[in-house]
Structure formats: C-alpha cells, structure tokens
Design an enzyme around this catalytic site. Structure first.
Site, PDB file in Angstrom:
ATOM      1  N   GLY A 179     -52.383  16.746 -42.810  1.00  0.00           N
ATOM      2  CA  GLY A 179     -53.553  17.547 -42.421  1.00  0.00           C
ATOM      3  C   GLY A 179     -54.712  16.693 -41.942  1.00  0.00           C
ATOM      4  CD  GLU A 191     -47.437  17.050 -42.503  1.00  0.00           C
ATOM      5  OE1 GLU A 191     -46.852  16.156 -41.832  1.00  0.00           O
ATOM      6  OE2 GLU A 191     -48.594  17.422 -42.261  1.00  0.00           O
ATOM      7  CB  ALA A 246     -52.661  19.816 -47.116  1.00  0.00           C
ATOM      8  CD  GLU A 279     -51.218  19.265 -39.496  1.00  0.00           C
ATOM      9  OE1 GLU A 279     -51.556  19.226 -40.694  1.00  0.00           O
ATOM     10  OE2 GLU A 279     -50.306  19.987 -39.086  1.00  0.00           O
TER      11      GLU A 279
END
Ligand code: CAA
Length: 289
Positions: A140, A163, A97, A143
């Site tokens: 992300g 993270e 992200a 993911e």
C-alpha cells in the site's frame, strides 16, 4: 526530519478550515495521531503531510488513512495551497497496509465493508500531489506513492508489491498503476515474486521522475510544489485533469478532453494575463480566476 519542521510558519487558517484535529499544533485541544501537517514553502503555499507512525514503518492503518484524507480535504479547500507533498520517514515512506489490522479480516468484512475504498482520496485530489519517498514504499505504500502525480525518490528508496508473500495481491491499485507506470514485464515480475526495485531501477522504468540524496528529497519535492503553486491554480487543475485523462481514455477521447480544456483556458483571466504578460515582457500575475 526534525530539520523539516524548523522554520515552518504557523498557519493562519480561514475559520472554515479550523476543523477538529486538522492541524497538529494549530487547533486547540486536538491533534493528529499518525501524521504531521503544515504549510511549507516561502509563500506557505505547499501543503505538507508527513506520515508519522515510525514504530510501524508508517504502516497504513485505518486511522492513518482517515487522517490523511482529512488533511487532503483541508488543503484542497485552502485557496493558498497550490500543491501538496506527502512524505514518510527516512526509513520508510510506508511499509504497506497494516498487516496486523488486516490479519483477522474475513471476506465478508472486506466485501461488506468495502475495505480500502477510502484509500482513493489521493488519486481524486484536484491539486497536484507529490510523493517524496525515502526508504520502503511497499504494498500500500507503493500504491499510495503511485496515486500521487509526481514521485521523487531518495537514493535508498525501495519500491515493491510484496503482497504475494502474504498470500494476497495488491488491493489499492498496485496491479493497475504499476503496470501502467513500468510496463507489463517488470510489473508482473514485482507482483508475482514480491521482489523490490531500487530507486535507480524505478527511475529507469519511469516510476519516479527524479532521484535525490535522502536528505534532499523532501526539500526538492517542496521546491517542485512551490514551482507548481506559482502558476494559476485553475489552469494547473485543468492540466492535471488532462494528463490523467491519458490513463482512462482512448487517444481520440483523450485528445478531445484536452482540446475542451484547452479551449476552456480561454475563458479565464489567467490565460489572458499569462499571454499579455509574455507580450509585455513581464512576469505574469495569476489570480486563479
Ligand atoms: N503492517 C504492520 N506492521 C508493520 C508493517 C505492516 N505492513 N511493516 C512493518 N511493520 C512493523 C513490524 O511488525 C515491526 O513491528 P514490531 O517492532 O512491533 O514487531 C516494525 O514495523 C518494524 O518492522 P521490521 O522489524 O520488520 O523492520 P525491518 O527493517 O526488519 O523490515 C520491512 C522492514 C522489510 C519493510 C518489513 O517490515 C516488511 O516486510 N514489512 C511488510 C511489508 C509488506 O508486506 N507490505 C505489504 C502489506 S499488504 C498491503 O499493502 C495490501 C495492499 O495492497 C493495500
């Protein structure tokens, strides 16, 4: 990557699919900012999406996710497309992200605005989605790859959920999908330390199905997409739904779902054609009916 774009045939899109900004270079006056989109494969039946934000290592900003979702919607409704490939660059599939975009968000922003809720589009695709991962697939990015149905990795790919090093935890399914893919011990280790694993470790753990040299992984993913797209799209969707049932349901419920879908194939022309072609010793001609 430039080589990827060579030989890409122009799309002839049904009118309903020529939407503003959908295909870079194919629709008048507008283009995607963060992704490149085209059809690939000899029969132009593989939807191809390349994340294209190189300066930020394909960090998944809001705009990029919105464009990705738009491209997926379009390929999902394109009857010619039988499978979709998502890739990044040789250095990064996606580095997660966008931290700069997230940095000043508050709990109220996140909760009130359902932050990341729109990231799930890939996992709800009915057509098979293949991730071709080179370089970093972090946070992300990892993911996103795990939302795909199949992951092919380049030899130097690295997967991680870092993270924890940012004072947060995975927020787009990392703790759930990684644990299901690689088991508790390795998932815990990755999520709690932020350590990355190599393509080889990812293959050994079952996170990726195949490893190729970096310059081959995209073409192999497209070739896998072509192989899938040669089958009945209707039956492929049923097969995908059934496999995905294994992640959501008990064994008994999953087996029931499979049986219902199996029976359903007998209501299709393609099931009839597939078995008739076998008996007649010829290649099946599926019509997606
Ligand atoms: N968000 C925003 N920008 C990012 C980014 C990210 N996730 N990852 C890299 N970038 C940017 C860098 O800020 C840098 O930009 P500038 O040149 O403007 O400074 C550029 O991309 C190149 O990055 P580096 O200079 O850091 O490149 P490197 O080769 O030295 O390191 C890296 C590469 C190890 C991937 C490193 O960039 C890195 O650690 N990135 C962050 C990875 C990360 O923590 N991801 C998780 C994000 S949180 C998340 O994803 C939550 C979720 O579950 C949804």
């Amino acid at each position: 990557m430039a080589a990827l774009c060579r030989g890409a045939a122009r799309l002839t899109l049904p009118i309903c699919q020529i939407r503003q900004g959908l295909y870079r270079g194919y629709s008048a006056g507008s283009s995607f900012q963060y992704i490149l989109v085209e059809r690939k494969g000899q029969s132009q039946n593989v939807g191809f999406i390349q994340l294209n934000r190189p300066k930020a290592l394909n960090a998944l900003c809001d705009g990029l996710i919105n464009e990705l979702n738009q491209a997926l919607d379009s390929f999902e409704s394109d009857p010619q497309v039988g499978a979709i490939v998502i890739t990044g660059s040789e250095k990064a599939f996606a580095a997660g992200a966008d931290i700069k975009e997230m940095q000043n968000r508050t709990f109220q922003d996140c909760y009130g605005g359902s932050f990341l809720a729109h990231w799930n589009r890939v996992s709800s695709a009915r057509k098979p989605v293949i991730a071709a991962v080179n370089g970093f697939a972090l946070g992300g990015g990892c993911e996103l790859a795990m939302m795909c149905d199949i992951i092919y990795a380049g030899e130097k790919a690295q997967f991680g959920q870092p993270e924890i090093l940012l004072g947060t935890i995975p927020g787009a399914g990392g703790t759930q999908r990684l644990t299901r893919a690689v088991g508790k011990s390795l998932a815990m280790e990755m999520v709690l330390t932020g350590d990355r694993i190599s393509a080889q470790e990812a293959k050994q753990a079952g996170l990726v199905s195949k490893i190729y040299p970096a310059d081959k992984v995209v073409e192999e993913a497209i070739s896998c997409g072509e192989k899938i797209a040669r089958n009945s799209k209707l039956i492929v969707s049923m097969a995908k739904e059934s496999v995905n049932g294994a992640f959501e349901l008990s064994l008994a419920e999953g087996n029931k779902l499979e049986k219902r879908l199996f029976y359903s194939t007998f209501a299709t022309e393609d099931r009839k054609e597939g078995m008739t072609a076998f008996v007649e010793k010829r290649k099946a001609n599926f019509t997606d009916q």
